[in-house]
Each structure stands twice: as structure tokens, then as C-alpha cells.
Design a protein around this motif. Sequence first.
Motif, PDB file in Angstrom:
ATOM      1  N   ALA A   1      -5.360  -3.502 -10.544  1.00  0.00           N
ATOM      2  CA  ALA A   1      -6.150  -3.545  -9.314  1.00  0.00           C
ATOM      3  C   ALA A   1      -5.346  -4.192  -8.190  1.00  0.00           C
ATOM      4  N   GLY A   2      -5.422  -3.571  -6.984  1.00  0.00           N
ATOM      5  CA  GLY A   2      -4.733  -4.143  -5.808  1.00  0.00           C
ATOM      6  C   GLY A   2      -3.266  -3.752  -5.741  1.00  0.00           C
ATOM      7  N   SER A   3      -2.775  -2.937  -6.687  1.00  0.00           N
ATOM      8  CA  SER A   3      -1.365  -2.519  -6.586  1.00  0.00           C
ATOM      9  C   SER A   3      -1.271  -0.992  -6.685  1.00  0.00           C
ATOM     10  N   TYR A   4      -0.073  -0.479  -6.456  1.00  0.00           N
ATOM     11  CA  TYR A   4       0.156   0.976  -6.373  1.00  0.00           C
ATOM     12  C   TYR A   4       1.428   1.291  -7.122  1.00  0.00           C
TER      13      TYR A   4
ATOM     14  N   ARG B   1       4.990   2.722  -7.447  1.00  0.00           N
ATOM     15  CA  ARG B   1       5.983   2.786  -6.363  1.00  0.00           C
ATOM     16  C   ARG B   1       6.367   4.221  -6.000  1.00  0.00           C
ATOM     17  N   VAL B   2       6.101   5.166  -6.914  1.00  0.00           N
ATOM     18  CA  VAL B   2       6.516   6.552  -6.663  1.00  0.00           C
ATOM     19  C   VAL B   2       5.323   7.494  -6.825  1.00  0.00           C
ATOM     20  N   SER B   3       5.440   8.676  -6.230  1.00  0.00           N
ATOM     21  CA  SER B   3       4.363   9.671  -6.324  1.00  0.00           C
ATOM     22  C   SER B   3       4.323  10.239  -7.748  1.00  0.00           C
ATOM     23  N   ARG B   4       3.285  10.947  -8.057  1.00  0.00           N
ATOM     24  CA  ARG B   4       3.170  11.562  -9.389  1.00  0.00           C
ATOM     25  C   ARG B   4       4.354  12.493  -9.652  1.00  0.00           C
TER      26      ARG B   4
ATOM     27  N   TYR C   1       0.841  -1.200   0.000  1.00  0.00           N
ATOM     28  CA  TYR C   1       0.000   0.000   0.000  1.00  0.00           C
ATOM     29  C   TYR C   1       0.877   1.252   0.000  1.00  0.00           C
ATOM     30  N   TYR C   2       0.524   2.218  -0.876  1.00  0.00           N
ATOM     31  CA  TYR C   2       1.239   3.489  -0.911  1.00  0.00           C
ATOM     32  C   TYR C   2       0.212   4.580  -1.204  1.00  0.00           C
ATOM     33  N   GLY C   3       0.016   5.483  -0.240  1.00  0.00           N
ATOM     34  CA  GLY C   3      -1.059   6.484  -0.291  1.00  0.00           C
ATOM     35  C   GLY C   3      -1.041   7.323  -1.564  1.00  0.00           C
TER      36      GLY C   3
ATOM     37  N   TYR D   1      -2.694   6.931  -9.607  1.00  0.00           N
ATOM     38  CA  TYR D   1      -3.000   8.100 -10.451  1.00  0.00           C
ATOM     39  C   TYR D   1      -2.908   7.650 -11.912  1.00  0.00           C
ATOM     40  N   PRO D   2      -3.599   8.362 -12.806  1.00  0.00           N
ATOM     41  CA  PRO D   2      -3.548   7.980 -14.223  1.00  0.00           C
ATOM     42  C   PRO D   2      -2.240   8.462 -14.857  1.00  0.00           C
ATOM     43  N   ILE D   3      -1.813   7.746 -15.890  1.00  0.00           N
ATOM     44  CA  ILE D   3      -0.569   8.097 -16.588  1.00  0.00           C
ATOM     45  C   ILE D   3      -0.849   8.128 -18.082  1.00  0.00           C
ATOM     46  N   THR D   4      -0.297   9.119 -18.769  1.00  0.00           N
ATOM     47  CA  THR D   4      -0.481   9.194 -20.226  1.00  0.00           C
ATOM     48  C   THR D   4       0.807   8.779 -20.920  1.00  0.00           C
TER      49      THR D   4
END
Length: 548
Positions: A258-261, A263-266, A237-239, A243-246
Motif C-alpha cells: 500500500a502507498g507504493s508503485y 517501478r516499471v509498467s506491466r 507515484y507512477y500511473g 498491477y497484480p503479478i503471478t
Amino acid sequence: MSTEYEHLSREELIAQLKRRDSQTPYGLVWERKGISPDKSLNRDFVGLEPDPALSCGAAPWRNLIIEGDNYDALRNLVSTHAGEVKLIYIDPPYNTGRKDFVYNDSFFDSTNRYRHSTWLEFMYQRLRLAKDLLAKDGVIFVSIDDNELFNLGLLMNKVFGESNHIANVIWQKVYSPKNTAVHFSDDHEYVLVYAANRDIWRPNPLPRSAEQDKAYKNPDNDPRGLWTSGDLAARNYYGEGRYPITCPTGRVIDGPPAGSYWRVSRRKFDELDMDNRIWWGKEGNNTPRLKRFLSDVKQGVVPQTLWTYDAVGHTQDAKKQLNEILPKERNDDVFSTPKPLQLMDRILRLATKPGDLVLDFFAGSGTLAQAILQLNKEDGGERRFILVSSTEATQDEPDKNLCRDVCAARVSRAAEGYVSAKGEPVEGLGGGFAYARAKHIPSHRLVERLDDGLVWSFIQMKHHHPLTERAALASVSVWDGQALIYLPTTTAKMKAALRAALQAHPQAIVYTWTPAALASLVNENNLREVPADLTRGFRFGKLGGEQA
Ligand SMILES: C[S@@+](CC[C@H](N)C(=O)[O-])C[C@H]1O[C@@H](n2cnc3c(N)ncnc32)[C@H](O)[C@@H]1O
């Protein structure tokens, strides 16, 4: 049968038995009383008698091959090199029952009722001397197979301490399974690793293999060089990780699976993308991955405990390597149980630095020394070795001399070059060694004259000088700013030689049998008496010794 209980009454015997039952110890015990005493355990002084004719290369010799029983050699070494050895590797007899073990001048086989106890006692006496030779940051590697694996493990715990256990390495020794085996094909053996102190010793990282680097490529010609890519999504889990990526092609990816994050912030993702550290695939349309550059990963890898034959060789490699350097004259192998050079090389890379002293006191055909010369040549290092090998002479073959004819012969050829079995010249690796025989001298005879070569080698070993041949008059050795002189007698000629030597080396330490006769020539602080000053600290041995 012992008679020490025969005079006891029934009550006394019962009391003794009860006491014994209540004190059953935990750990390894063996039948020390039942076995025939090891003839090589003795209380004699042991010196090293050099044999210049069998030595290799020009003196001074920084390496040493000792012919003799290793119990003798170890007692000698303990008085000169305690705490000095960085790596001990041994490959003792495995006690297979197939006559691989000479004990009291004859081969020891599986019919002996005390075969495990005898082996344990034999190893115990030698390992506890070996322990004293290890440096504080030293380590010992011991090869073994199933015959004595569990006994050896407990014995190593006893001698080196369970807390110093590092690893039990598995070496895959054969490349094709034995399909004729009744139960299992026996494909591997072990190398047990114990540090002198687990908190201090650390292995060197191993070089990365070509196989490990295979995944690194550079499809986008990145000037930072080879890279591989890693998943950008993870299940932890990573808060800030959804986020969407283009993609560069304009395709929008709503988020990680689904169920994953991610690894880095936007913000971090955009920074990485700006720095060309995100890989979108050749067409720029794939789920993004993180580029990892070879130049950023650790140059070495942590050693693993499974050593496969493709990395460290197998027993057939070992035989081929030995036959290549020391062609067999008849159909018999010159030596039946060598280890592969690659296995030795792996241990050396893991556990030595270029100036270290390495000891192998079950040296057999001397594979370890060849691997040391090879590695020194490769990295310009000056690792030194002391090997001990028995002659393997028995009552049936009194003239056999494996140490001279196989071990020293192999290492000389490796150092000086040779013509291979195929008739091709092979360049020497450089280096050389002194060859010496471990020689017993009963302690009551020490005050008589000892062989001068033996005294001279002892003096040099004690002061950690490389060995040189003794001179006819005053023997002189200068090493690391320290000069040593040995004067066998005090005749006028000898004294003249001493004066000349002292002119060149006024602060030299002078060994003599009669210090009083040199009092006018040598400062009292620099005079040493033979044999007393030399043998101080020598271990005269313990017969039987305690077990627990
Ligand atoms: C398994 S071999 C070692 C092979 C070696 N690693 C190689 O690559 O050639 C064991 C050797 O220990 C030697 N050995 C056995 N007992 C010994 C003793 N008490 N002192 C010295 N060497 C001994 C045997 O003669 C034999 O050559």
C-alpha cells in the motif's frame, strides 16, 4: 611600537579612526607588523645545486628532491614550472605549539603572542607561489588539524578563491579513542581540497572496494556474472505502477505494498522477466526484485568526504611503514609525523593520471614519493614528483639534515629495494631522483660565474628536460626531440666539444656566458646568454608584500 601616528593631532587621529571603522574589511587579517620577519623571505636569486652523490638511480632523473626552505624552492620552480603541476599535496606544520615549526632557525612554540599571525604569514607567502605552479586543471590538497583549520580555510579562500573550494575531507587518523582525553578524544584531522578552477577540475572515480562488491553474488549462475537485487516497488507515484503479478509458483501478488508503485509498467516487467532480470527467490515464490549486474554499474565510485582508517590508514600505520623501510637506530622515531601510504595513494588515485607532475613542498619523510613509485609500478604510469624538504637544522642542532637522512634515504630505499627491519629483502619499486640544494645568490652577483652544475640544472628545468649531471666540457641534453647544450667557457677545447655536439644536434639551443664568442659556430636564433636568458622571469621575491 610604530611612530607613524605620533605627529598627528587629536582631530587627525579621530578622523583616521573613523575612516578605519567605516572600512572594516570582511575576511582574514593578521598582524603582519607585529611578527618578526621571516628570514627566508629574500630577494636573492635561487638556483638548484645538484648533488649526484645523493641522487638515486641512473640519470636522466625525472624526479627531484630539493633540500632547503620551500620559499626558495618555490620561487625557483615558479620560473621553470609555472602552470605545470597537476597535484600539490602539502602537510605543513600544524602550529601545535609543541615545537613542530621551525621559524627563523629555532622552534616556534605556543608562548608566542603572534603565533597564528606568524603561521599565516609563513603559509601565505608559500601558498601564493604554489598557486602559480598549479596547472589550469590542477588541484591542491592540504592536511591540517584543529589548531589552524579555520585560519587555513580562510587563507585558502583568499589565495585560491572560495569558488574553487572542492571539499574538506575528514581523515580518521586514530584507530582507538583516547579514553584519557579531558574533553573529546581527537580522532580525526582534515584535508582541504581546492582546485585551480572548480569548473575544470574533476576527480577520477575511485576503484570499487571489495566491501562495495560484497553484495554482488550469482545464486542462479547467470552467465552475465555477479548481480545484486533491488526493490521493484517505490513510493513515487507512477500511473502504470499498480498491477497484480503471478509468481512462478502460481502465487498471485495483488500489487505493490500500500502507498507504493512498481517501478516499471506491466509490459516492461514482462520484458525483464523474459530476459531473466527478475529474481523471485530460490523457491520462485518471493515478491519479485530487479537484478542489477556488477558489469552494468560504474566501474568507479565518486569520492566521499569521510576517509576512515580502514581505507586510508592511521598514524600508527604511518609510523610502522616508515620504521619498516628506515629502521630507527635508537628509541626515538626517525621522524615523528609521517602520513600513511594509503592516504597518499587515495589522493594520487583521485587527482592524477599516469604522466602527471606532483609537488609536495613540505615533504617530511617523503611518504608521497614512495606512494607515487608504488602506484607507478602498479599501473605502469610515469607520474613524476618534486619534493621539497627542509633540513630542520636549528641553532641547537646545526648539522641535522632531515631531507638527506630521512626523506631521500627513504625514497632511495623504496626505489632500489632494501632489507626490512625483519631482515627480509624487499624488492625496489624502480625510479630514482636527482637531489639538489636550493642555493641563494644575491642578484648583484649573478653576473659573476655561477656554479656550472647549478646553471645546467636551471637550463634543463627551464626546458622541462629531466636532470643529468653536467659534463666536464659541453653538457648536452636531448629530450622530446629537443637538444640543449651548455658551454661554461669558450676555450679551444670547449669549442671543439661544442662542434662535436652540434654535429650530432645541429638545431641545439646553446647557452653560453659570451654569445659573441660563439657567433661563428651557432645560429644566432639558437644562442642564449647566461645568466640573462636563464633568469628572465625569475621571481626575485617580495618582502612584506601586500595583504589584502
Ligand atoms: C608534517 S611534516 C610532513 C610529513 C610528510 N607528509 C610525511 O608523510 O612524512 C612537515 C614537514 O615540513 C617541513 N618544513 C617546515 N617548514 C619548512 C620550510 N619552510 N621549507 C621546507 N620544509 C619545511 C618540516 O621539516 C617537516 O618535515
